[in-house]
Design an enzyme around this catalytic site. Structure first.
Site, PDB file in Angstrom:
ATOM      1  N   ARG A 183      41.206 -14.479   9.353  1.00 43.16           N
ATOM      2  CA  ARG A 183      40.996 -15.850   9.809  1.00 43.16           C
ATOM      3  C   ARG A 183      42.206 -16.713   9.464  1.00 43.16           C
ATOM      4  NH1 ARG A 183      35.457 -18.128   7.670  1.00 43.16           N
ATOM      5  NH2 ARG A 183      36.076 -19.815   9.082  1.00 43.16           N
ATOM      6  N   CYS A 240      38.873 -24.242   3.227  1.00 36.85           N
ATOM      7  CA  CYS A 240      38.373 -23.002   3.808  1.00 36.85           C
ATOM      8  C   CYS A 240      38.052 -23.298   5.265  1.00 36.85           C
ATOM      9  CB  CYS A 240      37.143 -22.504   3.038  1.00 36.85           C
ATOM     10  SG  CYS A 240      35.815 -23.722   2.940  1.00 36.85           S
TER      11      CYS A 240
END
Length: 283
Positions: A183, A240
Site C-alpha cells: 500500500r 496510516c
C-alpha cells in the site's frame, strides 16, 4: 495502573472488578458487520463492544463539506458521552482488545489518552491470547451504570493536513506510515484507489511491531526499530490509511520508551482525496 499493555492472565484476575471496563474493538475493513457479529458469538466476560465506524470515529465530512478521511476523530464531547455509556469513570482501568494484532484496540487506547485518561491498556496478544490461556468466552451482555469520565488535557498530539503540507517544505518532521509495504508503494488499489504515500514518508508496517504469536516485541527491539527513523519522537508524525493503525505504532513507541509523536488523524485517505496534494510511489 496499566498504561500500555496487559497480559491475559492479569486481565482474567480483574474481569469482575467494577473498577475495570473491558472493550471489544474487533473490526474488518472489508466487512463492517464483522465486529458486532463476532462479539455476539463470544467475547471476554463483561466486555462491551465499540464499533470503529460508529463509536470511535466522527463524520467523514467537516462543516464546509471537505473530506476528513475514512475514520476521522470523533468530536471530543461525543467521545466522552460514548465512554460514559460504557461505564467509564475518571479512575476506571480500561482494557481494549481485538483480534487483529491490536490495530483497532490501539485506536481506543489513543482516544482515551486524547481526552486525558491514562489508565488504558491493550490486551497483549489480542483475543487469541485470552483463548490460548484457556479462558472462556461469554455471549452475555451485562448492563453497566453510566460513567462520569470527563474531558481533561490531552496526553497526545495531533497535526492537521495543513501541517503536513507545510512540512513538505520545512522538513522539520518525519512522516511514518503504518500501512503494509504494498500500500505504501501504491500497489494495492483494492484498499487505496489512489496509491502511494506522502512524499518523504518512511514506512513502518504496524505488524512488524509484533512477534509471531501476536504479542508485542520487547521494548528494546521496538526502540531499535523506531529510534533510527527520526531525530526525536517529538519530530515524528504517525499516519496510516485512516488514522487507525497509526495508533499501533504510537502504542509501540510508548512501549519502547519513545513517547511524544503526533498523529495525523486524516492520514492517507484524507491526503489523497485532494489531487493537488503530491503523491509519491515506490519504495
Amino acid at each position: 495502573m496499566f498504561k500500555t499493555l496487559i497480559d491475559a492472565a492479569t486481565l482474567a484476575q480483574h474481569v469482575t472488578d467494577p473498577r475495570w471496563v473491558v472493550i471489544d474493538c474487533r473490526h474488518d475493513l472489508m466487512n463492517p458487520a464483522f465486529g458486532r457479529d463476532a462479539f455476539a458469538a463470544g467475547h471476554i466476560p463483561g466486555a462491551q463492544f465499540a464499533g470503529i465506524d460508529d463509536d470511535l470515529s466522527g463524520p467523514k465530512n467537516s462543516n464546509d463539506a471537505s473530506f476528513r478521511g475514512r475514520h476521522p476523530l470523533p468530536e471530543r464531547a461525543a467521545l466522552v458521552e460514548t465512554l460514559r455509556r460504557f461505564g467509564i469513570d475518571d479512575d476506571t482501568q480500561v482494557v481494549a482488545y481485538d483480534a487483529h494484532g491490536g490495530m483497532y484496540a490501539a485506536r481506543l487506547w489513543w482516544l482515551l489518552r486524547w481526552i486525558g485518561h491514562e489508565a488504558v491498556a491493550v490486551l497483549d496478544g489480542r483475543l487469541p491470547a485470552w483463548q490460548a490461556a484457556g479462558f472462556e468466552l461469554s455471549t452475555q451482555v451485562a448492563p453497566h451504570a453510566p460513567g462520569n469520565i470527563g474531558d481533561r488535557p490531552a496526553l497526545t498530539r495531533t497535526v492537521t493536513v495543513d501541517d503536513v503540507v507545510a512540512n513538505l517544505t520545512s522538513g522539520v518532521n518525519v512522516v511514518v506510515d503504518a500501512r503494509a509495504p504494498d500500500r505504501f508503494r501504491g500497489e494495492n488499489e483494492t484498499i487505496d484507489p489512489v496509491g502511494g504515500h506522502i512524499p518523504g514518508a518512511k514506512n513502518r508496517f504496524f505488524k512488524d511491531n509484533l512477534n509471531a504469536d501476536g504479542t508485542f516485541r520487547p521494548a528494546e527491539e521496538l526502540w531499535g526499530a523506531f529510534a533510527p527513523l527520526f531525530t526525536a519522537p517529538s519530530a515524528a508524525i504517525m499516519q496510516c490509511g485512516s488514522g487507525v493503525t497509526a495508533c499501533h505504532n504510537l502504542l509501540a513507541m510508548e512501549v519502547a520508551g519513545l513517547p511524544g509523536a503526533a498523529l495525523y488523524p486524516g492520514s492517507w485517505s484524507e491526503w489523497c482525496a485532494d489531487p493537488k496534494r503530491p503523491v509519491a510511489t515506490g519504495a
